[in-house]
Design a protein around this motif. Structure first.
Motif, PDB file in Angstrom:
ATOM      1  N   ASN A   1       0.793  -1.227   0.000  1.00 35.97           N
ATOM      2  CA  ASN A   1       0.000   0.000   0.000  1.00 35.97           C
ATOM      3  C   ASN A   1       0.819   1.267   0.000  1.00 35.97           C
ATOM      4  O   ASN A   1       0.297   2.351  -0.198  1.00 35.97           O
ATOM      5  CB  ASN A   1      -0.975   0.001   1.181  1.00 35.97           C
ATOM      6  CG  ASN A   1      -2.287  -0.642   0.795  1.00 35.97           C
ATOM      7  OD1 ASN A   1      -2.719  -0.497  -0.358  1.00 35.97           O
ATOM      8  ND2 ASN A   1      -2.889  -1.370   1.707  1.00 35.97           N
TER       9      ASN A   1
ATOM     10  N   GLN B   1      -1.438   1.290  -4.718  1.00 32.53           N
ATOM     11  CA  GLN B   1      -2.451   0.782  -3.807  1.00 32.53           C
ATOM     12  C   GLN B   1      -2.667  -0.694  -4.061  1.00 32.53           C
ATOM     13  O   GLN B   1      -2.359  -1.189  -5.139  1.00 32.53           O
ATOM     14  CB  GLN B   1      -3.797   1.469  -4.054  1.00 32.53           C
ATOM     15  CG  GLN B   1      -3.769   2.958  -3.948  1.00 32.53           C
ATOM     16  CD  GLN B   1      -5.138   3.537  -4.314  1.00 32.53           C
ATOM     17  OE1 GLN B   1      -6.160   2.896  -4.139  1.00 32.53           O
ATOM     18  NE2 GLN B   1      -5.133   4.740  -4.829  1.00 32.53           N
TER      19      GLN B   1
ATOM     20  N   THR C   1      -7.789  -2.127   2.344  1.00 33.36           N
ATOM     21  CA  THR C   1      -7.861  -1.438   1.063  1.00 33.36           C
ATOM     22  C   THR C   1      -7.899   0.038   1.366  1.00 33.36           C
ATOM     23  O   THR C   1      -8.529   0.444   2.336  1.00 33.36           O
ATOM     24  CB  THR C   1      -9.152  -1.808   0.312  1.00 33.36           C
ATOM     25  OG1 THR C   1      -9.166  -3.205   0.145  1.00 33.36           O
ATOM     26  CG2 THR C   1      -9.222  -1.134  -1.026  1.00 33.36           C
ATOM     27  N   GLN C   2      -7.214   0.821   0.571  1.00 38.38           N
ATOM     28  CA  GLN C   2      -7.337   2.255   0.769  1.00 38.38           C
ATOM     29  C   GLN C   2      -8.613   2.681   0.075  1.00 38.38           C
ATOM     30  O   GLN C   2      -8.707   2.613  -1.136  1.00 38.38           O
ATOM     31  CB  GLN C   2      -6.134   2.985   0.168  1.00 38.38           C
ATOM     32  CG  GLN C   2      -4.871   2.690   0.937  1.00 38.38           C
ATOM     33  CD  GLN C   2      -3.657   3.228   0.250  1.00 38.38           C
ATOM     34  OE1 GLN C   2      -3.626   3.343  -0.966  1.00 38.38           O
ATOM     35  NE2 GLN C   2      -2.651   3.541   1.037  1.00 38.38           N
TER      36      GLN C   2
END
Lengths: 375, 262, 303
Positions: A232, A236, A367-368
């Motif tokens: 990340n 991403q 997860t962003q």
């Protein structure tokens, strides 16, 4: 190992109780362009300063061509630095700034060398100016010339482009790369800009909390990160929390949220226990229903919860049945229509695009969820 | 309307200029009186224009001796105070050490103590120690009250100093001595010069502390003080005007040089 | 110029923390501090302590016979009861002069910092230059200006502000005016230093947020210049409270301040215990006021 390699051996730096650099060991081959990448405070600048001699290591060694230089004063090392915000001497003109190192070492023929160096950085005729009269890009080139003229074995660059605007930064990146190939010395470049690290360096080391998380060629690190942090920090990743459920030939089987997935064994950092199944957003494609997923792919279903149009691509957030979100980048090549918010979709990927990372027990999906513009 | 707008834009500047005029009023008088031929010894009024005071500045017996003595004291005190104060400023800005707060207090207190207290207590010390009052006791006193001002002035310059410049010099093969000589000193020098100028002007102008510690030594301010009782010779105004002009030239000179350097 | 900016910023609150020490250089700071520190200790701190001791000596002694230490706290009571009007007068005169300096100095400092543009340096020179003419010479010039047959008194008498036998010289007003004049630059320079750092865009932002110029001044400019105001008032008040030249030259014994008393106690009456008690009281009063003031204004960094 060639003669001019720079080696860090168990290098550690503590400031009181705080460990800034924690037992780093690595080898930077002569003539390479090496980038230390990390967020601010990760220890990358401290590492650089120990190589320069501006900081004394608490323990460990800095070896240059097999010679231990860790206890040498900075002026005894064949290493020069391009400082963050340049640190040009404000009381000296450009010529004297560039000539500074030569004068201190008592080297003759200063004029022609300085002029040659100013030509290399395309600043002919600027010798009489003061640093304050130069633009940011020009100052940066003076700082570069001032270091390069000494023909150091290693050139250290401490976020040298951080102060420049985007366009100038691009230009300087290309110029730096050109000069590096031209003069052929070892560059060690510290930056927090992942794109800068990837475009310029042959080898990138991603640092986090004083340690090196991963070291390798930019593409290698990006395609197959070794830790969730790297996955990340460099771009991403969608990381789905799951457990290894078994093995079938060359495939590692994972169960997550009641579904089964598989990843080729060659793309697994771990093969048992708690894991993250990782997929890069641009490797995640969208289909209207499971029937339209090409064979050999794996998928999750979901609902488009948000989207953001960024020109070259559209970024979608897909809410999964178990409530977390995954992001998918769809290129605007004109093949697919925009998918409206609320639409039911299937997000699918090729198993050999996925990767498997170790996960701490209890850690959820990572997860962003930001729909941010990818530079 | 236009006038109202102009006034609201410029009244601050107008007040500022008026205050400056207030500052210059006595200077104008000093300059004027330097060309005066007084009607009597005790008269302070303008009587008759003359150049005599300027052509014969040392007319009144001991005045020029006093001026020379003040310059000597000022010079010695300035050099000593500048050296001591600069070293202290370096220690305070560049180093971490125990006793920092106490040191700061020791530097601050002389600036917060009325001169009459410092002068009298120092006199008591000299008397108790049997030190004969004179030229050197004045120098000692002047160094004492100038040091604090030097410290704060140099400190201000030093704390704005970018220590990466020194690192850059070391990185470029300058050892500690050359780093100091080629980078630190040139960059801090304007602050040191400012401190020295300040110290000199404080020393040259001091009356109260000097009056306590001078014994029979007469500095220029003490001469003026003494003369004020018997009648001021107009040449005192010549010295005042000359000091003013010298200071003006010095300050303007350094600022022009600085602008060229910038 | 250089002189100026530095005094100002020096007293300001910003100070960067020192870098970490390098090995083997632990002794260096002490060596650097030693000469100056010794000088200040021997010629400032020791005399101050000795002054405190002297103030408790038996007042019946003399310079010739020597003094006996009798812990004579009565010296303080005597000093106060005999000279409290002088203390009060000193604080009053110094207070008024400081206030006047602030009122005069603020617009001037503001004009230089924010309005003067290319005349900035010139105006700064104009603030300092008059002060290279000797302190005494300047004060004597005021004596000329304020004298009974001078033009100023003439004009004021003609327009009726002063009565036909009204005077300026030898009045409290003259002493306060002299104090104001002599310490004005000590107010202007720190004020200038803090106003010069003021970002003009802040005022634009305030105006943009519907603040009138007066409100913008009260809510933005003034609070941000507080370090300068504090430093300036201290640098003005402290020397003004201890001054006796202005009272001596521009006033009469009726205007004498505590400085005059201390001066004569030490140099004329040679009454050392009382002179010391007066000095120490003055120092204590001023320091107490400084500490309270600095704490109140919330800028302890000045110290």
């Amino acid at each position: 190992m060639s003669k001019g390699d720079l080696r860090l051996v168990n290098l550690t730096k503590r400031f009181g109780v705080f460990t800034a650099v924690d037992d780093i060991s690595l080898t930077i081959p002569q003539g390479g362009f090496f980038a230390l990448l990390g967020a601010s405070g990760c220890g990358k600048t401290t590492t650089l300063r120990m190589v320069a001699g501006l900081e004394e290591p608490t323990s460990g060694k800095v070896l240059l061509g097999g010679k231990d230089i860790s206890r040498l004063r900075p002026y005894k090392r064949p290493v020069n630095t391009v400082f963050q915000s340049y640190a040009l001497f404000p009381h000296l003109d450009v010529f004297e700034n560039v000539a500074f190192g030569l004068r201190r070492r008592g080297i003759g023929d200063i004029r022609s060398q300085v002029e040659r160096m100013l030509a290399l950085v395309q600043l002919e005729g600027f010798g009489k100016r003061r640093p304050a009269q130069l633009s940011g890009g020009q100052q940066q080139r003076v700082a570069l010339a001032r270091a390069l003229i000494n023909h150091p074995q290693v050139l250290l660059l401490d976020e040298p482009l951080g102060a420049l605007d985007l366009k100038l930064r691009r230009q300087m990146q290309i110029e730096l790369k050109r000069i590096q190939t031209e003069v052929g010395l070892t560059f060690v470049h510290v930056t927090h800009d992942q794109e800068e690290a990837m475009t310029m360096a042959d080898t990138v080391a991603v640092m986090n909390a004083g340690r090196i998380e991963q070291l390798g060629a930019p593409a290698e690190i990006y395609e197959f990160p070794s830790t969730p942090f790297v996955a990340n920090f460099l771009g991403q990743s969608n990381l789905l929390a799951g457990e290894v459920a078994g093995r079938s030939g060359d495939e590692v089987l994972i169960s997550a949220y009641g579904s089964r997935f598989s990843v080729p064994a060659g793309r697994c950092r771990v093969v048992d226990g708690n894991v993250y199944l990782g997929v890069r957003p641009e490797k995640l494609h969208l289909a209207p229903n499971t029937d339209s997923v090409p064979s050999g792919h794996q998928w999750v279903t979901g609902v488009i919860s948000d989207s953001s149009y960024v020109g070259v691509s559209t970024q979608y957030l897909v809410r999964t049945p178990w409530g977390t979100e995954v992001s998918a980048f769809s290129s605007n090549a004109g093949v697919h229509a925009q998918v409206p918010r609320g639409a039911h979709v299937v997000a699918y990927w090729r198993p050999d695009h996925a990767f498997l990372l170790s996960r701490q027990a209890g850690a959820g999906d990572a997860t962003q969820p930001l729909l941010e513009t990818v530079p | 309307m236009k006038l109202g707008r102009w006034l609201s834009d410029h009244w601050v500047m107008g007040v500022g200029v008026l205050v400056l005029a207030y500052l210059f009023l006595p200077i104008a008088v000093v300059v004027g009186l330097s060309f005066n031929e007084p009607s009597s010894r005790l008269s302070y009024d303008f009587n008759k224009f003359t150049l005599d005071n300027w052509t014969n500045p040392c007319g009144p017996g001991d005045m020029c001796d006093a001026v020379v003595r003040s310059v000597q004291i000022g010079f010695i005190a300035t050099v000593a105070a500048t050296v001591l104060g600069t070293l202290m400023a370096f220690a305070l800005v560049r180093h971490r050490f125990r006793g920092r707060a106490a040191t700061n207090l020791l530097i601050f207190l002389p600036m917060a103590t009325p001169e009459v207290v410092m002068g009298s207590s120092l006199l008591a010390l000299f008397v108790a120690g049997g030190v004969p009052l004179g030229f050197w006791t004045v120098v000692i006193a002047h160094v004492m009250f100038c040091v604090s001002f030097v410290v704060v002035t140099v400190k201000a310059r030093l704390s704005g100093f970018d220590s990466r410049l020194e690192e850059a010099a070391m990185d470029l093969y300058a050892d500690e001595f050359h780093t100091f000589r080629k980078v630190t000193l040139p960059l801090v020098f304007p602050g040191i010069v400012a401190a020295a100028l300040l110290a000199f002007s404080l020393s040259f102008d001091d009356f109260i502390i000097t009056n306590f510690n001078s014994g029979t030594t007469v500095t220029f301010p003490m001469y003026v003080w003494g003369a004020a009782q018997r009648g001021i010779p107009p040449q005192v105004n010549v010295i005042g005007t000359a000091m003013f002009l010298i200071a003006l030239l010095l300050v303007l000179g350094t600022s022009v040089r600085r602008r060229r350097a910038a | 110029m250089s002189v100026v900016g530095h005094i100002g910023t020096a007293v300001g609150p910003h100070e960067t923390p020192p870098p970490p020490p390098r090995k083997g250089r632990r002794l260096l700071p002490y060596l650097l501090l030693l000469p100056g520190g010794l000088w200040l200790t021997i010629f400032f701190a020791v005399p101050a302590v000795q002054l405190a001791a002297t103030s408790l000596y038996d007042p019946s002694g003399s310079l010739q016979q020597g003094y006996a230490m009798t812990w004579e706290f009565g010296n303080y009571a005597d000093a106060l009861s005999a000279y409290w009007p002088h203390f009060l007068r000193s604080l009053l005169y110094a207070g008024i002069a400081t206030l006047l300096c602030l009122l005069l100095g603020y617009p001037l400092a503001y004009a230089i910092a924010q309005k003067a543009n290319r005349f900035k340096n010139l105006m700064l020179v104009c603030v300092i230059a008059p002060f290279f003419t000797s302190f005494l010479v300047r004060t004597l010039a005021w004596k000329t200006i304020l004298s009974d047959n001078g033009w100023l008194v003439g004009v004021l008498r003609d327009i009726g502000i002063l009565g036909s036998d009204g005077r300026l010289l030898a009045t409290s007003a003259a002493v306060v005016l002299g104090l104001t004049y002599n310490f004005l630059p000590f107010m202007v320079l720190p004020l200038y230093a803090s106003l010069d750092r003021l970002d003009g865009r802040l005022l634009e932002a305030a105006n943009d947020l519907y603040a009138s110029p007066a409100r913008a001044f009260a809510k933005v400019t003034l609070p941000l210049s507080m370090p300068g105001v504090v430093a300036g008032t201290l640098l003005t008040f402290i020397p003004a409270a201890g001054d006796y030249i202005n009272a001596e030259l521009l006033g009469t014994p009726n205007q004498y301040m505590i400085g005059n008393v201390i001066d004569s106690a030490f140099l004329v009456r040679l009454d050392y215990p009382q002179a010391a008690a007066l000095s120490f009281l003055l120092m204590a009063i001023i320091l107490a006021m400084v500490f309270v003031y600095v704490k109140r204004s919330g800028t302890d960094e000045v110290l």
